[in-house]
Motif scaffolding. Structure first.
Motif, PDB file in Angstrom:
ATOM      1  N   GLY A 281       0.812  -1.224   0.000  1.00  0.00           N
ATOM      2  CA  GLY A 281       0.000   0.000   0.000  1.00  0.00           C
ATOM      3  C   GLY A 281       0.837   1.262   0.000  1.00  0.00           C
ATOM      4  N   PRO A 282       0.351   2.304   0.706  1.00  0.00           N
ATOM      5  CA  PRO A 282       0.980   3.624   0.615  1.00  0.00           C
ATOM      6  C   PRO A 282       2.401   3.681   1.166  1.00  0.00           C
ATOM      7  CG  PRO A 282      -0.806   3.634   2.253  1.00  0.00           C
ATOM      8  CD  PRO A 282      -0.868   2.325   1.538  1.00  0.00           C
ATOM      9  N   VAL A 283       2.826   2.705   1.980  1.00  0.00           N
ATOM     10  CA  VAL A 283       4.213   2.692   2.459  1.00  0.00           C
ATOM     11  C   VAL A 283       5.161   2.630   1.261  1.00  0.00           C
ATOM     12  CG1 VAL A 283       5.959   1.214   3.547  1.00  0.00           C
ATOM     13  CG2 VAL A 283       3.873   1.745   4.772  1.00  0.00           C
ATOM     14  N   ALA A 284       4.805   1.815   0.279  1.00  0.00           N
ATOM     15  CA  ALA A 284       5.702   1.583  -0.855  1.00  0.00           C
ATOM     16  C   ALA A 284       5.508   2.602  -1.977  1.00  0.00           C
ATOM     17  CB  ALA A 284       5.485   0.181  -1.391  1.00  0.00           C
ATOM     18  N   ARG A 285       4.286   3.074  -2.172  1.00  0.00           N
ATOM     19  CA  ARG A 285       3.957   3.956  -3.309  1.00  0.00           C
ATOM     20  C   ARG A 285       4.458   3.370  -4.628  1.00  0.00           C
ATOM     21  NH1 ARG A 285       2.446   7.946  -0.059  1.00  0.00           N
ATOM     22  NH2 ARG A 285       3.844   8.455   1.644  1.00  0.00           N
ATOM     23  N   GLY A 286       4.242   2.067  -4.778  1.00  0.00           N
ATOM     24  CA  GLY A 286       4.573   1.430  -6.051  1.00  0.00           C
ATOM     25  C   GLY A 286       6.049   1.152  -6.271  1.00  0.00           C
ATOM     26  N   VAL A 287       6.876   1.322  -5.211  1.00  0.00           N
ATOM     27  CA  VAL A 287       8.323   1.100  -5.357  1.00  0.00           C
ATOM     28  C   VAL A 287       8.774   0.043  -4.351  1.00  0.00           C
ATOM     29  CG1 VAL A 287      10.618   2.172  -5.230  1.00  0.00           C
ATOM     30  CG2 VAL A 287       8.664   3.525  -5.981  1.00  0.00           C
ATOM     31  N   ARG A 288       9.625  -0.867  -4.793  1.00  0.00           N
ATOM     32  CA  ARG A 288      10.200  -1.853  -3.874  1.00  0.00           C
ATOM     33  C   ARG A 288      11.226  -1.156  -2.981  1.00  0.00           C
ATOM     34  NH1 ARG A 288       7.359  -5.995  -2.967  1.00  0.00           N
ATOM     35  NH2 ARG A 288       6.580  -7.109  -4.766  1.00  0.00           N
ATOM     36  N   LYS A 289      11.004  -1.198  -1.663  1.00  0.00           N
ATOM     37  CA  LYS A 289      11.961  -0.566  -0.760  1.00  0.00           C
ATOM     38  C   LYS A 289      11.807  -1.153   0.637  1.00  0.00           C
ATOM     39  CE  LYS A 289       9.156   3.310   0.753  1.00  0.00           C
ATOM     40  NZ  LYS A 289       8.979   4.751   0.845  1.00  0.00           N
ATOM     41  N   PHE A 290      12.773  -0.851   1.506  1.00  0.00           N
ATOM     42  CA  PHE A 290      12.706  -1.341   2.887  1.00  0.00           C
ATOM     43  C   PHE A 290      11.540  -0.678   3.610  1.00  0.00           C
ATOM     44  CE2 PHE A 290      17.277  -2.054   2.002  1.00  0.00           C
ATOM     45  CZ  PHE A 290      17.315  -3.411   2.279  1.00  0.00           C
ATOM     46  N   SER A 291      10.779  -1.519   4.333  1.00  0.00           N
ATOM     47  CA  SER A 291       9.662  -0.973   5.115  1.00  0.00           C
ATOM     48  C   SER A 291      10.045  -0.890   6.595  1.00  0.00           C
ATOM     49  CB  SER A 291       8.444  -1.887   4.978  1.00  0.00           C
ATOM     50  OG  SER A 291       8.711  -3.124   5.641  1.00  0.00           O
ATOM     51  N   GLY A 292      11.011  -1.712   7.008  1.00  0.00           N
ATOM     52  CA  GLY A 292      11.348  -1.781   8.431  1.00  0.00           C
ATOM     53  C   GLY A 292      10.666  -2.951   9.130  1.00  0.00           C
ATOM     54  N   VAL A 293       9.768  -3.647   8.406  1.00  0.00           N
ATOM     55  CA  VAL A 293       9.137  -4.853   8.973  1.00  0.00           C
ATOM     56  C   VAL A 293       9.925  -6.056   8.456  1.00  0.00           C
ATOM     57  CG1 VAL A 293       7.031  -6.241   9.085  1.00  0.00           C
ATOM     58  CG2 VAL A 293       6.881  -3.736   9.076  1.00  0.00           C
ATOM     59  N   LYS A 294      10.654  -6.692   9.357  1.00  0.00           N
ATOM     60  CA  LYS A 294      11.538  -7.797   8.971  1.00  0.00           C
ATOM     61  C   LYS A 294      11.250  -8.983   9.885  1.00  0.00           C
ATOM     62  CE  LYS A 294      14.887  -4.089   8.237  1.00  0.00           C
ATOM     63  NZ  LYS A 294      15.143  -3.825   6.835  1.00  0.00           N
ATOM     64  N   TYR A 295      10.924 -10.122   9.293  1.00  0.00           N
ATOM     65  CA  TYR A 295      10.476 -11.278  10.075  1.00  0.00           C
ATOM     66  C   TYR A 295      11.542 -12.356  10.255  1.00  0.00           C
ATOM     67  CZ  TYR A 295       5.662  -9.602   9.412  1.00  0.00           C
ATOM     68  OH  TYR A 295       4.501  -8.868   9.420  1.00  0.00           O
ATOM     69  N   HIS A 296      12.742 -12.155   9.721  1.00  0.00           N
ATOM     70  CA  HIS A 296      13.703 -13.262   9.703  1.00  0.00           C
ATOM     71  C   HIS A 296      14.987 -12.917  10.449  1.00  0.00           C
ATOM     72  CE1 HIS A 296      10.930 -14.095   6.394  1.00  0.00           C
ATOM     73  NE2 HIS A 296      11.212 -15.363   6.622  1.00  0.00           N
ATOM     74  N   ARG A 297      15.691 -13.989  10.832  1.00  0.00           N
ATOM     75  CA  ARG A 297      16.989 -13.776  11.475  1.00  0.00           C
ATOM     76  C   ARG A 297      18.090 -14.152  10.497  1.00  0.00           C
ATOM     77  NH1 ARG A 297      18.772 -18.267  14.886  1.00  0.00           N
ATOM     78  NH2 ARG A 297      17.492 -20.126  14.647  1.00  0.00           N
ATOM     79  N   ILE A 298      19.324 -13.802  10.847  1.00  0.00           N
ATOM     80  CA  ILE A 298      20.449 -14.002   9.921  1.00  0.00           C
ATOM     81  C   ILE A 298      20.589 -15.476   9.542  1.00  0.00           C
ATOM     82  CG2 ILE A 298      22.966 -13.860   9.739  1.00  0.00           C
ATOM     83  CD1 ILE A 298      22.741 -11.218  11.390  1.00  0.00           C
ATOM     84  N   THR A 299      20.398 -16.367  10.523  1.00  0.00           N
ATOM     85  CA  THR A 299      20.368 -17.832  10.321  1.00  0.00           C
ATOM     86  C   THR A 299      21.716 -18.392   9.872  1.00  0.00           C
ATOM     87  OG1 THR A 299      18.068 -17.554   9.640  1.00  0.00           O
ATOM     88  CG2 THR A 299      19.029 -19.744   9.379  1.00  0.00           C
TER      89      THR A 299
END
Length: 529
Positions: A281-299
């Protein structure tokens, strides 16, 4: 009680990115991410320590360009809107993940985190983080130091024009005084870059100390008697403290340092790249970019990433804080054999803590708490406090150096960026000549034009542009910024010299680049006024 002293120095800096001419501008996210992930968590961490009566000393530079953005009403309003969009995204993520317990828990974590950031920024500090930094400074636990006006690479600027290097330092000092009411005693040299001949400018600005990389002191003339474990005075006066590589490497190195631990949050895996654009939605405004929501660890090094486990990350941060404490104590025990009151200086980019290494602020807090509890071999200090207690030191001429790759200036002068320097050189020369010729002209029009010329030149000199051209991360933007400032500088200069005053063009430049309202352009007059 040990006699060792450890000075942690955090360098908080971002280039001036503000685009009132666009409703949304991608690179403004640099500031928004740093506020949410680094500046707010560091402020909250220091407040907790003060509230719990934990004795500590931290030193931070807040650069003039960063301060200008943190004070800017337009950017603060845009940041609050950005937070609202993040809270909205996290709320939708909670809904989407409601049937997957681990993801649901992480979505709630981000919803709570962004909501808490908003409360801290808007309700608690009324969108004025500099007030929060000032309050911590008033407790005595935090020392805030100054920096060059726009993070210009001083050895290079000085080669082009001594007056231009002087302006970078003195305008930076003045910006600090405007904000904090007193001059800074410490000064962060951009990129820790030093060359002989800079110390008289720092002395003129009444700077008492600055930080260099280790080889800047070790290759000084004469050699320092106490290696990097004591400051040395420069011939003109200010003292140089050297960076301790061992303590630095442990913290920042992705390979051998703590941030690469498999339990920590993976920076590069972000829902901004994982989810459908329409869901973002509006966070991206049609562009792929970092949102700050990250669900994974380095592993690990493989492509597969496990889900982030906050309890495991907390455990890792605690273990690393204990390890860092043990390593520093061992280091000071070794130094105790041959030295009186050694100091170890560990400088870092502030953005490492929180932005690049999500758990960084937690690690710092745990380390400070553990070292306060167990002051066996060393205590935390600031370089200012150390100098006050140990005023007698050797005088040497430090060597030309920086903390960039290979220790000199090659990061900022290579095939991708060296084309900018002849243009910057020409502009610096023109600025000095014009300032000298108008030194006694006190008309409002002259003052406005020369102030704006100085702003455009200072912004073009920012070391960030050359760095971004070299790394390629935002090469087009960095190139455009350099050319735009130079073009505005040349246009304003030529109009003014020809006696053609274009009020509309000048007003447009002032509206766009509105930092340093009290800029003193007379610093460019060679002898100084």
């Amino acid at each position: 009680m040990g006699n060792g002293h450890l000075a942690l120095v955090l360098h908080a800096h971002l280039p001036f990115v503000r685009h009132p001419e666009h409703e949304h501008f991608l690179e403004e996210d640099w500031l928004f991410e740093a506020i949410t992930e680094t500046y707010i968590p560091l402020l909250q961490m220091m407040q907790r320590l003060v509230n719990d009566n934990v004795p500590f000393k931290l030193t931070m530079s807040l650069t003039p360009t960063l301060c200008a953005m943190l004070q800017d009403q337009l950017l603060c309003e845009r940041y609050v809107r950005h937070l609202d969009l993040l809270i909205d995204l996290a709320a939708r993520e909670r809904k989407r993940n409601r049937n997957q317990p681990e993801l649901a828990e992480l979505s709630k974590f981000y919803f709570d985190l962004f909501s808490a950031s908003r409360r801290f920024f808007v309700d608690e500090w009324k969108c004025d983080l500099l007030r929060a930094f000032r309050q911590l400074r008033d407790t005595g636990a935090l020392e805030i130091i100054g920096c060059a006006a726009t993070h210009g690479l001083l050895p290079l600027v000085q080669q082009q024009s001594n007056a231009a290097a002087r302006a970078q330092v003195l305008v930076g000092r003045d910006a600090y005084v405007d904000l904090f009411g007193v001059p800074p005693s410490g000064f962060w040299l951009p990129e820790c870059a030093y060359a002989p001949g800079l110390d008289p400018i720092l002395q003129e600005a009444n700077i008492r100390w600055f930080v260099l990389d280790a080889h800047g002191l070790l290759f000084g003339n004469p050699q320092p008697q106490r290696a990097i474990y004591a400051p040395c005075y420069t011939p003109a006066g200010p003292a140089a403290f050297a960076r301790d590589r061992d303590s630095s490497r442990q913290v920042w190195s992705a390979e051998e340092g703590y941030p690469g631990d498999p339990a920590y949050r993976e920076f590069y895996r972000d829902v901004g790249f994982d989810l459908p654009l329409e869901h973002l939605g509006p966070v991206a405004r049609g562009v792929r970019k970092f949102s700050g929501v990250k669900y994974h660890r380095i592993t690990g090094r493989k492509k597969h990433k496990d889900l982030y486990d906050r309890a495991a990350a907390e455990k890792a941060a605690d273990a690393h804080a204990s390890h860092f404490l043990e390593q520093r104590r061992a280091q000071f025990r070794q130094l105790a054999d041959f030295d009186v009151d050694p100091i170890v200086v560990a400088p870092f980019d502030a953005e490492l803590f929180g932005h690049w290494w999500f758990e960084g602020p937690r690690f710092l807090e745990l380390f400070i708490r553990k070292s306060a509890f167990d002051q066996k071999d060393f205590r935390l200090t600031s370089p200012s406090d150390y100098l006050s207690a140990h005023p007698t030191q050797q005088t040497i001429e430090p060597a030309a150096s920086s903390w960039g790759e290979n220790g000199h200036l090659e990061v900022w002068i290579d095939k991708n960026n060296s084309w900018i320097y002849p243009h910057l050189h020409a502009a610096a020369q023109r600025m000095s000549q014009l300032a000298a010729s108008r030194a006694n002209d006190s008309t409002e029009q002259t003052d406005r034009v020369l102030k704006q010329l100085a702003r455009e030149l200072l912004l073009a000199q920012s070391s960030d542009w050359a760095f971004l051209m070299r790394t390629g991360t935002a090469r087009e933007y960095a190139t455009k910024r350099t050319l735009d400032h130079l073009s505005r500088f040349n246009q304003l200069h030529d109009q003014f010299v020809a006696g053609q005053f274009d009020e509309k063009f000048l007003a447009d430049c002032e509206w766009r680049d509105n930092l340093f309202p009290n800029l003193n352009w007379r610093y460019y007059c060679s002898g100084g006024l």
